[in-house]
Design a protein around this motif. Structure first.
Motif: not given
Length: 357
Positions: A300-305, A309-310, A28-30
């Motif tokens: 799907t879940l997307r981190d817009l920053q 995708d997850e 993910g993002a982090t």
């Protein structure tokens, strides 16, 4: 606050692929976020529902989920097979029923989890039933018309709903009621016979809505009392998805793509070839499905920053607005699939929660 709203498109994301159905960990993002899934539509003792459960919404902290179900066994002594509204408290592990009326639209839950509202039939029109969770008490507020669409603010004291009059009256209006100040704010939508669902920010100072007749999306600012837009520009037909709880982002669909409008900068981010479903309260995480799908599909879940995708569900599933908790930590969805959690043998549509931590 904003006199001209732009729909300028910015750079397209690159997507980091995630293996479908990954259940242990995803990037993910982090870094690595551990993912798990649980079934929400169960009784307090864990008994699976004997009816279909749908229309889930989650609080920003992820502690409470509200949904509708035709199951008669989710509360002790429950026998009805008609659709009712239920609340699942994840911290307490309890499922309770809210009222005995059938909801006409999916229920909404306030940001603090203290109130749940939904429209019900009332005389010759419709009424919004608002439940206070702490006391079990409820109040009713007439929509004065039919086909009411509603959105609940953070503390339940502020509520937005559309008023659609019966034909041949062509006009509609959206009302924002503030019980704290005893004020009502009205937005008129002229010559529009299509539904105009409002989406209210937590502080009730911003409201996004769609003029269904013109297929335009507008943002109303309570500080000056006037709507601005259309945010998608004059050459594009759009469908509103949701305003983020903090009022910073508006998600709308146009053609095969999803767009995320920034209310502060007036810029628009393009997310091509996906159908936006919901956005988290902070405006960072977008829940989406494949473009061109209208029914159950992968989610799907997307981190817009970061553009990563997850996978929320590799099996056919669907979700509504307010399906994502703050920071994209939890996503609620519904599916008929029987292999999402062990022991799913009821043969019904269930509500599930995918967590990312």
């Amino acid at each position: 606050m904003r006199t001209v709203l732009s729909a300028a498109t910015v750079a397209v994301f690159t997507v980091t692929a995630v293996p479908p159905g990954a259940a242990a960990a995803q990037t993910g993002a982090t870094g690595v976020r551990v993912t798990g899934v649980e079934r929400i539509s169960v009784a307090t003792d864990g008994t699976q529902a004997n009816g279909h459960s749908v229309d889930a919404s989650i609080t920003p902290d992820g502690h409470r989920v509200v949904f509708t179900s035709s199951a008669g066994n989710l509360i002790p002594g429950g026998t009805t097979a008609a659709r009712r509204v239920y609340l699942r408290d994840r911290q307490a592990g309890q499922t309770t029923r809210l009222g005995t009326e059938e909801p006409l639209k999916p229920p909404g839950i306030s940001g603090d989890g203290g109130f749940v509202g939904y429209p019900v039939q009332w005389m010759r029109g419709e009424m919004i039933r608002l439940h206070r969770i702490s006391t079990g008490a409820s109040i009713g507020h007439s929509c004065t018309a039919y086909n009411c669409e509603m959105s609940v603010g953070a503390d339940g004291l502020r509520l937005a709903y559309s008023v659609r009059f019966r034909p041949p009256e062509p006009n509609q209006r959206i009302e924002v009621i503030d019980w704290a100040s005893n004020n009502t704010y009205t937005i008129d939508i002229i010559h529009n016979t299509q539904p105009s669902r409002p989406s209210l920010s937590d502080d009730a100072y911003h409201l996004a809505y769609q003029d269904g007749g013109e297929q335009d999306v507008f943002v109303w600012d309570r500080t000056n009392g006037t709507p601005a837009g259309p945010i998608e520009g004059p050459a594009r037909a759009a469908t509103l998805v949701q305003l983020s709880d903090d009022g910073s982002k508006v998600v709308y669909l146009s053609g095969p793509d999803t767009f995320v409008y920034d209310t502060g900068s007036g810029t628009t981010q393009s997310v091509p070839n996906v159908r936006g479903v919901a956005i988290d309260p902070t405006g960072r995480y977008l829940l989406h499905a494949p473009s061109g799908t209208a029914g159950p599909s992968s989610l799907t879940l997307r981190d817009l920053q970061t553009g990563t995708d997850e996978t929320v569900s590799a099996q056919p599933a669907s979700a509504g607005i307010d399906a994502v908790s703050a920071g994209g930590r939890d996503v609620v969805f519904q599916s008929e699939a029987e292999d999402i959690v062990p022991g799913d043998t009821n043969g019904r549509t269930d509500v599930f929660l995918r967590s990312f931590h």
